[in-house]
Motif scaffolding. Sequence first.
Motif, PDB file in Angstrom:
ATOM      1  N   MET A   1      69.136 -26.706  39.767  1.00  0.00           N
ATOM      2  CA  MET A   1      67.939 -27.005  39.010  1.00  0.00           C
ATOM      3  C   MET A   1      67.653 -25.802  38.119  1.00  0.00           C
ATOM      4  SD  MET A   1      64.079 -27.805  40.409  1.00  0.00           S
ATOM      5  CE  MET A   1      64.661 -29.090  41.476  1.00  0.00           C
ATOM      6  N   GLY A   2      67.392 -26.058  36.858  1.00  0.00           N
ATOM      7  CA  GLY A   2      67.094 -24.989  35.923  1.00  0.00           C
ATOM      8  C   GLY A   2      65.708 -24.426  36.149  1.00  0.00           C
ATOM      9  N   THR A   3      65.496 -23.260  35.621  1.00  0.00           N
ATOM     10  CA  THR A   3      64.184 -22.636  35.740  1.00  0.00           C
ATOM     11  C   THR A   3      63.641 -22.327  34.357  1.00  0.00           C
ATOM     12  OG1 THR A   3      65.141 -20.431  35.911  1.00  0.00           O
ATOM     13  CG2 THR A   3      64.711 -21.581  37.969  1.00  0.00           C
ATOM     14  N   VAL A   4      62.343 -22.201  34.279  1.00  0.00           N
ATOM     15  CA  VAL A   4      61.653 -21.866  33.038  1.00  0.00           C
ATOM     16  C   VAL A   4      60.755 -20.671  33.338  1.00  0.00           C
ATOM     17  CG1 VAL A   4      60.027 -22.678  31.283  1.00  0.00           C
ATOM     18  CG2 VAL A   4      61.677 -24.273  32.291  1.00  0.00           C
ATOM     19  N   ARG A   5      60.823 -19.657  32.514  1.00  0.00           N
ATOM     20  CA  ARG A   5      59.980 -18.478  32.714  1.00  0.00           C
ATOM     21  C   ARG A   5      58.597 -18.762  32.154  1.00  0.00           C
ATOM     22  NH1 ARG A   5      60.283 -13.232  33.958  1.00  0.00           N
ATOM     23  NH2 ARG A   5      62.531 -13.256  34.235  1.00  0.00           N
ATOM     24  N   LYS A   6      57.564 -18.461  32.947  1.00  0.00           N
ATOM     25  CA  LYS A   6      56.175 -18.658  32.553  1.00  0.00           C
ATOM     26  C   LYS A   6      55.422 -17.348  32.740  1.00  0.00           C
ATOM     27  CE  LYS A   6      56.066 -23.185  32.014  1.00  0.00           C
ATOM     28  NZ  LYS A   6      55.696 -23.835  30.788  1.00  0.00           N
ATOM     29  N   THR A   7      54.425 -17.156  31.926  1.00  0.00           N
ATOM     30  CA  THR A   7      53.502 -16.040  32.112  1.00  0.00           C
ATOM     31  C   THR A   7      52.155 -16.639  32.474  1.00  0.00           C
ATOM     32  OG1 THR A   7      54.659 -14.732  30.448  1.00  0.00           O
ATOM     33  CG2 THR A   7      52.422 -14.059  31.000  1.00  0.00           C
ATOM     34  N   GLY A  25      55.298 -11.224  55.120  1.00  0.00           N
ATOM     35  CA  GLY A  25      56.652 -11.764  55.234  1.00  0.00           C
ATOM     36  C   GLY A  25      56.749 -13.255  54.980  1.00  0.00           C
ATOM     37  N   GLN A  26      55.646 -13.860  54.527  1.00  0.00           N
ATOM     38  CA  GLN A  26      55.654 -15.296  54.266  1.00  0.00           C
ATOM     39  C   GLN A  26      56.461 -15.614  53.012  1.00  0.00           C
ATOM     40  OE1 GLN A  26      51.658 -16.750  54.445  1.00  0.00           O
ATOM     41  NE2 GLN A  26      52.269 -18.886  54.412  1.00  0.00           N
ATOM     42  N   TYR A  27      56.456 -14.718  52.056  1.00  0.00           N
ATOM     43  CA  TYR A  27      57.201 -14.871  50.796  1.00  0.00           C
ATOM     44  C   TYR A  27      57.860 -13.548  50.468  1.00  0.00           C
ATOM     45  CZ  TYR A  27      54.106 -18.903  50.402  1.00  0.00           C
ATOM     46  OH  TYR A  27      53.418 -20.069  50.656  1.00  0.00           O
ATOM     47  N   THR A  28      58.882 -13.609  49.614  1.00  0.00           N
ATOM     48  CA  THR A  28      59.553 -12.366  49.216  1.00  0.00           C
ATOM     49  C   THR A  28      59.045 -11.829  47.882  1.00  0.00           C
ATOM     50  OG1 THR A  28      61.372 -13.612  48.207  1.00  0.00           O
ATOM     51  CG2 THR A  28      61.655 -12.907  50.507  1.00  0.00           C
ATOM     52  N   ASN A  29      58.434 -12.706  47.069  1.00  0.00           N
ATOM     53  CA  ASN A  29      57.910 -12.246  45.782  1.00  0.00           C
ATOM     54  C   ASN A  29      56.851 -13.210  45.259  1.00  0.00           C
ATOM     55  OD1 ASN A  29      59.257 -14.420  44.348  1.00  0.00           O
ATOM     56  ND2 ASN A  29      61.154 -13.251  44.573  1.00  0.00           N
ATOM     57  N   ASP A  30      56.205 -12.817  44.170  1.00  0.00           N
ATOM     58  CA  ASP A  30      55.140 -13.629  43.575  1.00  0.00           C
ATOM     59  C   ASP A  30      55.627 -15.022  43.186  1.00  0.00           C
ATOM     60  OD1 ASP A  30      53.667 -11.312  43.798  1.00  0.00           O
ATOM     61  OD2 ASP A  30      53.390 -11.011  41.654  1.00  0.00           O
ATOM     62  N   SER A  31      56.775 -15.089  42.563  1.00  0.00           N
ATOM     63  CA  SER A  31      57.286 -16.380  42.084  1.00  0.00           C
ATOM     64  C   SER A  31      57.489 -17.366  43.223  1.00  0.00           C
ATOM     65  CB  SER A  31      58.605 -16.193  41.325  1.00  0.00           C
ATOM     66  OG  SER A  31      58.382 -15.512  40.125  1.00  0.00           O
ATOM     67  N   GLU A  32      58.034 -16.874  44.318  1.00  0.00           N
ATOM     68  CA  GLU A  32      58.263 -17.744  45.469  1.00  0.00           C
ATOM     69  C   GLU A  32      56.932 -18.292  45.995  1.00  0.00           C
ATOM     70  OE1 GLU A  32      60.335 -17.683  49.892  1.00  0.00           O
ATOM     71  OE2 GLU A  32      60.259 -15.828  48.729  1.00  0.00           O
ATOM     72  N   ALA A  33      55.923 -17.434  46.077  1.00  0.00           N
ATOM     73  CA  ALA A  33      54.607 -17.856  46.552  1.00  0.00           C
ATOM     74  C   ALA A  33      53.999 -18.902  45.624  1.00  0.00           C
ATOM     75  CB  ALA A  33      53.675 -16.648  46.672  1.00  0.00           C
ATOM     76  N   ILE A  34      54.061 -18.672  44.337  1.00  0.00           N
ATOM     77  CA  ILE A  34      53.471 -19.602  43.371  1.00  0.00           C
ATOM     78  C   ILE A  34      54.223 -20.926  43.357  1.00  0.00           C
ATOM     79  CG2 ILE A  34      53.035 -19.962  40.905  1.00  0.00           C
ATOM     80  CD1 ILE A  34      52.380 -16.872  40.850  1.00  0.00           C
ATOM     81  N   ARG A  35      55.557 -20.877  43.444  1.00  0.00           N
ATOM     82  CA  ARG A  35      56.328 -22.132  43.503  1.00  0.00           C
ATOM     83  C   ARG A  35      55.962 -22.930  44.745  1.00  0.00           C
ATOM     84  NH1 ARG A  35      60.525 -18.741  41.780  1.00  0.00           N
ATOM     85  NH2 ARG A  35      61.347 -18.668  43.906  1.00  0.00           N
ATOM     86  N   ASP A  36      55.747 -22.244  45.877  1.00  0.00           N
ATOM     87  CA  ASP A  36      55.360 -22.945  47.097  1.00  0.00           C
ATOM     88  C   ASP A  36      53.988 -23.580  46.937  1.00  0.00           C
ATOM     89  OD1 ASP A  36      55.855 -23.724  49.860  1.00  0.00           O
ATOM     90  OD2 ASP A  36      54.284 -22.284  50.377  1.00  0.00           O
TER      91      ASP A  36
END
Length: 85
Positions: A1-7, A25-36
Motif C-alpha cells: 500500500m502506498g503512502t502519502v506524506r502529510k503535515t 511502548g504502545q507506538y514507535t513513532n508519531d506516524s504510527e500513533a496517528i495511523r492507529d
Amino acid sequence: MGTVRKTITITEQQDAWIASRIAAGQYTNDSEAIRDLIRCEQDRSFHIETIRQFLIEGEESGEPERFDFAAFKRHKVAEHGWVPT
C-alpha cells in the motif's frame, strides 16, 4: 500500500498524549500513533453506519408487534427441555 506524506498541526496537549503513548511502548513513532487513531475512527464509523442501517431497516419494516415474553419463554423451555430451578 502506498503512502502519502502529510503535515498536520496538533495542540501541545495532543502532542504530549502521543509522546506518552510512545514512551509507554504502545507506538514507535508519531506516524504510527496517528495511523492507529485513523484506523480506530474508520472502524468506529463503520460500526455506527452499520447500526444506523439496521435502525432504518427496522423503521421501514412496518408497525411494531407486541412481544409476549412469557410465550417466548414457554417456547424456549419446550424447545430445549429446560426446566427452571
